[in-house]
Design a protein around this motif. Sequence first.
Motif, PDB file in Angstrom:
ATOM      1  N   GLY A 182     -12.909  -7.802   3.416  1.00  0.00           N
ATOM      2  CA  GLY A 182     -11.921  -8.671   2.791  1.00  0.00           C
ATOM      3  C   GLY A 182     -11.077  -8.029   1.717  1.00  0.00           C
ATOM      4  N   THR A 183     -11.055  -6.689   1.637  1.00  0.00           N
ATOM      5  CA  THR A 183     -10.172  -6.013   0.686  1.00  0.00           C
ATOM      6  C   THR A 183      -8.719  -6.207   1.130  1.00  0.00           C
ATOM      7  OG1 THR A 183     -11.861  -4.327   0.264  1.00  0.00           O
ATOM      8  CG2 THR A 183      -9.603  -3.793  -0.387  1.00  0.00           C
ATOM      9  N   GLY A 184      -7.836  -6.446   0.181  1.00  0.00           N
ATOM     10  CA  GLY A 184      -6.425  -6.616   0.518  1.00  0.00           C
ATOM     11  C   GLY A 184      -5.815  -5.347   1.070  1.00  0.00           C
ATOM     12  N   SER A 185      -4.938  -5.498   2.057  1.00  0.00           N
ATOM     13  CA  SER A 185      -4.315  -4.335   2.678  1.00  0.00           C
ATOM     14  C   SER A 185      -3.502  -3.533   1.668  1.00  0.00           C
ATOM     15  CB  SER A 185      -3.418  -4.788   3.832  1.00  0.00           C
ATOM     16  OG  SER A 185      -2.831  -3.685   4.472  1.00  0.00           O
ATOM     17  N   SER A 186      -2.756  -4.209   0.803  1.00  0.00           N
ATOM     18  CA  SER A 186      -1.939  -3.514  -0.200  1.00  0.00           C
ATOM     19  C   SER A 186      -2.817  -2.773  -1.200  1.00  0.00           C
ATOM     20  CB  SER A 186      -1.037  -4.510  -0.933  1.00  0.00           C
ATOM     21  OG  SER A 186      -1.812  -5.502  -1.583  1.00  0.00           O
ATOM     22  N   ILE A 187      -3.931  -3.388  -1.602  1.00  0.00           N
ATOM     23  CA  ILE A 187      -4.862  -2.737  -2.541  1.00  0.00           C
ATOM     24  C   ILE A 187      -5.494  -1.510  -1.891  1.00  0.00           C
ATOM     25  CG2 ILE A 187      -7.041  -3.037  -3.789  1.00  0.00           C
ATOM     26  CD1 ILE A 187      -6.287  -5.968  -4.182  1.00  0.00           C
ATOM     27  N   PHE A 188      -5.811  -1.623  -0.610  1.00  0.00           N
ATOM     28  CA  PHE A 188      -6.395  -0.498   0.131  1.00  0.00           C
ATOM     29  C   PHE A 188      -5.495   0.730   0.043  1.00  0.00           C
ATOM     30  CE2 PHE A 188      -6.709   2.062   3.962  1.00  0.00           C
ATOM     31  CZ  PHE A 188      -8.069   2.245   4.114  1.00  0.00           C
ATOM     32  N   PHE A 189      -4.216   0.561   0.363  1.00  0.00           N
ATOM     33  CA  PHE A 189      -3.294   1.699   0.375  1.00  0.00           C
ATOM     34  C   PHE A 189      -2.919   2.148  -1.038  1.00  0.00           C
ATOM     35  CE2 PHE A 189      -2.527   0.013   4.699  1.00  0.00           C
ATOM     36  CZ  PHE A 189      -2.788   1.169   5.409  1.00  0.00           C
ATOM     37  N   GLU A 190      -2.834   1.231  -1.979  1.00  0.00           N
ATOM     38  CA  GLU A 190      -2.511   1.592  -3.362  1.00  0.00           C
ATOM     39  C   GLU A 190      -3.577   2.512  -3.954  1.00  0.00           C
ATOM     40  OE1 GLU A 190      -1.960  -1.961  -5.601  1.00  0.00           O
ATOM     41  OE2 GLU A 190      -0.085  -2.511  -4.580  1.00  0.00           O
ATOM     42  N   ASN A 191      -4.846   2.147  -3.770  1.00  0.00           N
ATOM     43  CA  ASN A 191      -5.930   2.977  -4.301  1.00  0.00           C
ATOM     44  C   ASN A 191      -6.025   4.310  -3.579  1.00  0.00           C
ATOM     45  OD1 ASN A 191      -7.117   1.421  -6.425  1.00  0.00           O
ATOM     46  ND2 ASN A 191      -7.909   0.012  -4.889  1.00  0.00           N
ATOM     47  N   MET A 192      -5.752   4.297  -2.293  1.00  0.00           N
ATOM     48  CA  MET A 192      -5.799   5.536  -1.528  1.00  0.00           C
ATOM     49  C   MET A 192      -4.733   6.516  -2.020  1.00  0.00           C
ATOM     50  SD  MET A 192      -5.618   5.986   2.592  1.00  0.00           S
ATOM     51  CE  MET A 192      -3.841   5.703   2.640  1.00  0.00           C
ATOM     52  N   VAL A 193      -3.526   6.020  -2.241  1.00  0.00           N
ATOM     53  CA  VAL A 193      -2.433   6.864  -2.731  1.00  0.00           C
ATOM     54  C   VAL A 193      -2.675   7.290  -4.171  1.00  0.00           C
ATOM     55  CG1 VAL A 193       0.037   6.906  -3.273  1.00  0.00           C
ATOM     56  CG2 VAL A 193      -0.748   5.867  -1.139  1.00  0.00           C
ATOM     57  N   LEU A 194      -3.274   6.389  -4.967  1.00  0.00           N
ATOM     58  CA  LEU A 194      -3.507   6.656  -6.380  1.00  0.00           C
ATOM     59  C   LEU A 194      -4.447   7.834  -6.597  1.00  0.00           C
ATOM     60  CD1 LEU A 194      -3.110   5.721  -9.358  1.00  0.00           C
ATOM     61  CD2 LEU A 194      -5.095   4.227  -9.018  1.00  0.00           C
ATOM     62  N   TYR A 195      -5.483   7.935  -5.755  1.00  0.00           N
ATOM     63  CA  TYR A 195      -6.540   8.920  -5.983  1.00  0.00           C
ATOM     64  C   TYR A 195      -6.398  10.189  -5.142  1.00  0.00           C
ATOM     65  CZ  TYR A 195      -8.928   5.352  -8.686  1.00  0.00           C
ATOM     66  OH  TYR A 195      -9.248   4.406  -9.633  1.00  0.00           O
ATOM     67  N   THR A 196      -5.361  10.289  -4.353  1.00  0.00           N
ATOM     68  CA  THR A 196      -5.154  11.509  -3.563  1.00  0.00           C
ATOM     69  C   THR A 196      -3.741  12.052  -3.792  1.00  0.00           C
ATOM     70  OG1 THR A 196      -4.474  10.187  -1.635  1.00  0.00           O
ATOM     71  CG2 THR A 196      -6.776  10.850  -1.762  1.00  0.00           C
ATOM     72  N   THR A 197      -3.601  13.355  -3.685  1.00  0.00           N
ATOM     73  CA  THR A 197      -2.304  14.002  -3.900  1.00  0.00           C
ATOM     74  C   THR A 197      -1.990  14.931  -2.731  1.00  0.00           C
ATOM     75  OG1 THR A 197      -3.290  15.883  -5.095  1.00  0.00           O
ATOM     76  CG2 THR A 197      -2.651  13.944  -6.407  1.00  0.00           C
ATOM     77  N   LEU A 198      -0.772  15.423  -2.704  1.00  0.00           N
ATOM     78  CA  LEU A 198      -0.358  16.363  -1.656  1.00  0.00           C
ATOM     79  C   LEU A 198      -1.166  17.658  -1.735  1.00  0.00           C
ATOM     80  CD1 LEU A 198       1.571  17.102   0.647  1.00  0.00           C
ATOM     81  CD2 LEU A 198       3.200  17.907  -1.084  1.00  0.00           C
ATOM     82  N   SER A 199      -1.483  18.091  -2.952  1.00  0.00           N
ATOM     83  CA  SER A 199      -2.251  19.327  -3.111  1.00  0.00           C
ATOM     84  C   SER A 199      -3.649  19.196  -2.508  1.00  0.00           C
ATOM     85  CB  SER A 199      -2.359  19.704  -4.590  1.00  0.00           C
ATOM     86  OG  SER A 199      -3.078  18.733  -5.313  1.00  0.00           O
TER      87      SER A 199
END
Length: 261
Positions: A182-199
């Motif tokens: 039941g995690t929100g789809s927007s929260i899922f992608f926001e946290n994923m982008v927040l904690y990972t970088t291109l490097s």
Amino acid sequence: MKKVTLKFFEFIGKMILDIIHMAGKMSILLYEISKSIFKPPFRFKLFVKQIEFIGYKSIPIIILTGLFTGMVFSLQSFKGLDNFGAGEMTSGLVAMAMIWELAPVLTGIMVAARAGSAMTAELGTMKVTEQIDALDAMAVDPIHYLAVPRMLAGMFSMPLLNAICIIFGIIGSYFVLVGMMGTGSSIFFENMVLYTTLSDIIDSLIKSFVFGLIVVNVSCYNGFNTTTGAEGVGKATNVSVVESSILVCMFDYILTSVLIL
């Protein structure tokens, strides 16, 4: 007691010397392959054939590995983090783990088990049936003809397989966290982008590139040094998978230390 102690240290010393000897021969083979890469002719058809074998035919097992790894890791991580009220951060944790460690290591081990074992068996069979000696007799360099296309294909294919593993690991995570927890789809992608970088992604691709080199080099080494007929082919294949898996894990630590520091 003295004899037992002496035999123990004798065994340890012999094992260390065998490892050093094997590492030296593998390094020489890698040097010979590296030299041959830049020698004409470039066998494009063999290169494409090996990409198909190492890369394309490994895609199904890499998809399944990434998918179920992402699902299992998400399920376990969510259960732990939710106890501290941080269940929504699971997507970021899964993305970091897949990119940094799980995808490159699991891809390396799976390719070693599927393609590396087959390469060793093929080259080992050619060795014991004297086909490699026949290439020498025809003035065809076995390393240039047999090892170089495999090495180039392995280094090219492994980063792509690693990327596929990451993508399907995230898809598996999405299915568990959004579809089941039941995690929100927007929260899922926001946290994923927040904690990972291109490097992070670049570091992961560098790791997989090196792992591709390791798997092919170990497979070719054991194939070229196969002895004693069919039994030797089976033994070389088994040893190849074990050595590749150990070296992937060992170099994972070394590369992580270098890339982080």
